[in-house]
Design a protein around this motif. Sequence first.
Motif, PDB file in Angstrom:
ATOM      1  N   GLN A  18       0.839  -1.201   0.000  1.00  6.78           N
ATOM      2  CA  GLN A  18       0.000   0.000   0.000  1.00  6.78           C
ATOM      3  C   GLN A  18       0.872   1.248   0.000  1.00  6.78           C
ATOM      4  N   THR A  19       1.993   1.178   0.690  1.00 10.28           N
ATOM      5  CA  THR A  19       2.910   2.321   0.736  1.00 10.28           C
ATOM      6  C   THR A  19       3.434   2.648  -0.650  1.00 10.28           C
ATOM      7  N   GLU A  20       3.840   1.617  -1.386  1.00  5.82           N
ATOM      8  CA  GLU A  20       4.370   1.830  -2.735  1.00  5.82           C
ATOM      9  C   GLU A  20       3.303   2.383  -3.674  1.00  5.82           C
ATOM     10  N   LEU A  21       2.083   1.841  -3.576  1.00  2.00           N
ATOM     11  CA  LEU A  21       0.991   2.340  -4.412  1.00  2.00           C
ATOM     12  C   LEU A  21       0.657   3.785  -4.046  1.00  2.00           C
ATOM     13  N   ALA A  22       0.707   4.087  -2.772  1.00  2.00           N
ATOM     14  CA  ALA A  22       0.458   5.467  -2.328  1.00  2.00           C
ATOM     15  C   ALA A  22       1.488   6.421  -2.931  1.00  2.00           C
ATOM     16  N   GLN A  23       2.740   6.006  -2.953  1.00  2.00           N
ATOM     17  CA  GLN A  23       3.791   6.844  -3.526  1.00  2.00           C
ATOM     18  C   GLN A  23       3.613   7.019  -5.028  1.00  2.00           C
ATOM     19  N   MET A  24       3.195   5.961  -5.701  1.00  2.00           N
ATOM     20  CA  MET A  24       2.994   6.022  -7.154  1.00  2.00           C
ATOM     21  C   MET A  24       1.839   6.940  -7.544  1.00  2.00           C
ATOM     22  N   THR A  25       0.798   6.959  -6.730  1.00  2.00           N
ATOM     23  CA  THR A  25      -0.431   7.680  -7.087  1.00  2.00           C
ATOM     24  C   THR A  25      -0.596   9.028  -6.405  1.00  2.00           C
ATOM     25  N   GLY A  26       0.099   9.230  -5.298  1.00  2.00           N
ATOM     26  CA  GLY A  26      -0.111  10.452  -4.534  1.00  2.00           C
ATOM     27  C   GLY A  26      -1.345  10.375  -3.644  1.00  2.00           C
ATOM     28  N   ILE A  27      -1.888   9.176  -3.493  1.00  2.00           N
ATOM     29  CA  ILE A  27      -3.045   8.942  -2.623  1.00  2.00           C
ATOM     30  C   ILE A  27      -2.509   8.438  -1.286  1.00  2.00           C
ATOM     31  N   SER A  28      -3.057   8.923  -0.196  1.00  2.00           N
ATOM     32  CA  SER A  28      -2.542   8.539   1.116  1.00  2.00           C
ATOM     33  C   SER A  28      -2.773   7.046   1.389  1.00  2.00           C
ATOM     34  N   GLU A  29      -1.905   6.484   2.223  1.00  2.00           N
ATOM     35  CA  GLU A  29      -2.047   5.076   2.617  1.00  2.00           C
ATOM     36  C   GLU A  29      -3.379   4.859   3.339  1.00  2.00           C
ATOM     37  N   SER A  31      -6.169   6.416   2.836  1.00  2.00           N
ATOM     38  CA  SER A  31      -7.233   6.363   1.836  1.00  2.00           C
ATOM     39  C   SER A  31      -7.239   5.012   1.132  1.00  2.00           C
ATOM     40  N   LEU A  32      -6.049   4.512   0.774  1.00  2.00           N
ATOM     41  CA  LEU A  32      -5.965   3.202   0.130  1.00  2.00           C
ATOM     42  C   LEU A  32      -6.552   2.120   1.028  1.00  2.00           C
ATOM     43  N   TYR A  33      -6.264   2.214   2.304  1.00  2.00           N
ATOM     44  CA  TYR A  33      -6.817   1.245   3.257  1.00  2.00           C
ATOM     45  C   TYR A  33      -8.341   1.301   3.237  1.00  2.00           C
ATOM     46  N   THR A  34      -8.910   2.500   3.252  1.00  2.00           N
ATOM     47  CA  THR A  34     -10.374   2.608   3.266  1.00  2.00           C
ATOM     48  C   THR A  34     -10.979   2.084   1.963  1.00  2.00           C
ATOM     49  N   TYR A  35     -10.282   2.281   0.844  1.00  2.00           N
ATOM     50  CA  TYR A  35     -10.790   1.757  -0.426  1.00  2.00           C
ATOM     51  C   TYR A  35     -10.793   0.227  -0.393  1.00  2.00           C
ATOM     52  N   GLU A  36      -9.676  -0.345   0.045  1.00  2.00           N
ATOM     53  CA  GLU A  36      -9.529  -1.808   0.017  1.00  2.00           C
ATOM     54  C   GLU A  36     -10.352  -2.509   1.097  1.00  2.00           C
ATOM     55  N   GLN A  37     -10.313  -2.015   2.299  1.00  2.00           N
ATOM     56  CA  GLN A  37     -10.916  -2.732   3.420  1.00  2.00           C
ATOM     57  C   GLN A  37     -12.365  -2.339   3.700  1.00  2.00           C
ATOM     58  N   LEU A  38     -12.692  -1.085   3.509  1.00  2.00           N
ATOM     59  CA  LEU A  38     -14.033  -0.617   3.859  1.00  2.00           C
ATOM     60  C   LEU A  38     -14.933  -0.440   2.640  1.00  2.00           C
ATOM     61  N   ARG A  43     -12.992   9.531  -5.210  1.00  2.00           N
ATOM     62  CA  ARG A  43     -13.442  10.449  -6.246  1.00  2.00           C
ATOM     63  C   ARG A  43     -12.807  10.060  -7.578  1.00  2.00           C
ATOM     64  N   LYS A  44     -13.369  10.597  -8.638  1.00  2.00           N
ATOM     65  CA  LYS A  44     -13.001  10.218  -9.999  1.00  2.00           C
ATOM     66  C   LYS A  44     -11.500  10.338 -10.271  1.00  2.00           C
ATOM     67  N   SER A  45     -10.887  11.409  -9.818  1.00  2.00           N
ATOM     68  CA  SER A  45      -9.463  11.611 -10.091  1.00  2.00           C
ATOM     69  C   SER A  45      -8.611  10.513  -9.458  1.00  2.00           C
ATOM     70  N   ASN A  46      -8.993  10.069  -8.267  1.00  2.00           N
ATOM     71  CA  ASN A  46      -8.236   8.996  -7.606  1.00  2.00           C
ATOM     72  C   ASN A  46      -8.490   7.638  -8.268  1.00  2.00           C
ATOM     73  N   ILE A  47      -9.690   7.426  -8.762  1.00  2.00           N
ATOM     74  CA  ILE A  47      -9.969   6.186  -9.483  1.00  2.00           C
ATOM     75  C   ILE A  47      -9.070   6.111 -10.716  1.00  2.00           C
ATOM     76  N   ARG A  48      -8.950   7.210 -11.417  1.00  2.00           N
ATOM     77  CA  ARG A  48      -8.117   7.262 -12.622  1.00  2.00           C
ATOM     78  C   ARG A  48      -6.642   7.016 -12.272  1.00  2.00           C
ATOM     79  N   LYS A  49      -6.169   7.630 -11.189  1.00  2.00           N
ATOM     80  CA  LYS A  49      -4.774   7.415 -10.756  1.00  2.00           C
ATOM     81  C   LYS A  49      -4.519   5.953 -10.427  1.00  2.00           C
ATOM     82  N   LEU A  50      -5.465   5.337  -9.727  1.00  2.00           N
ATOM     83  CA  LEU A  50      -5.323   3.925  -9.363  1.00  2.00           C
ATOM     84  C   LEU A  50      -5.321   3.031 -10.605  1.00  2.00           C
ATOM     85  N   ALA A  51      -6.228   3.302 -11.518  1.00  2.00           N
ATOM     86  CA  ALA A  51      -6.310   2.500 -12.742  1.00  2.00           C
ATOM     87  C   ALA A  51      -5.011   2.588 -13.535  1.00  2.00           C
TER      88      ALA A  51
END
Length: 149
Positions: A18-29, A31-38, A43-51
Amino acid sequence: MTFGEKIKAARLAMNLSQTELAQMTGISERSLYTYEQLGTIPRKSNIRKLAEALNISVSYLLDDQESNTQIHREEDLFIAEAREKFGSKGAKEAQEVLGRVSSLFAGGDLDEEAKDVFFQALMSVYMDSKKNAREKFTPKKYRKHRKTE
């Protein structure tokens, strides 16, 4: 699979923390936890960054059905090819084209084979027209010289 499960599976498939993905996308760890676990949908911009970071399509992330995984792979390859040949703007345009065209088939009576033929033709036409536009409208001094194109 849920949105969060898809993010986690794609991240693990790329052997990313999650740390590495956070660094790649600029999304906080966090936030990534809440996306994956909860199962929180970002928002749209973060979905695009993740994709982009996970090399998957936005439509795959947002689609609750698993039946179109082959179509998603082909779309992902199309978008990746557009990115490689025409940069991030080309990839974004390709993704928008796919999104607009797929809405044409909502509730339609076409079988999957006919839809596949249509999408293949669309992708081919898109790549050819972008290449032709580059050759026609980009001044020679700004064109990238490639031996194989």
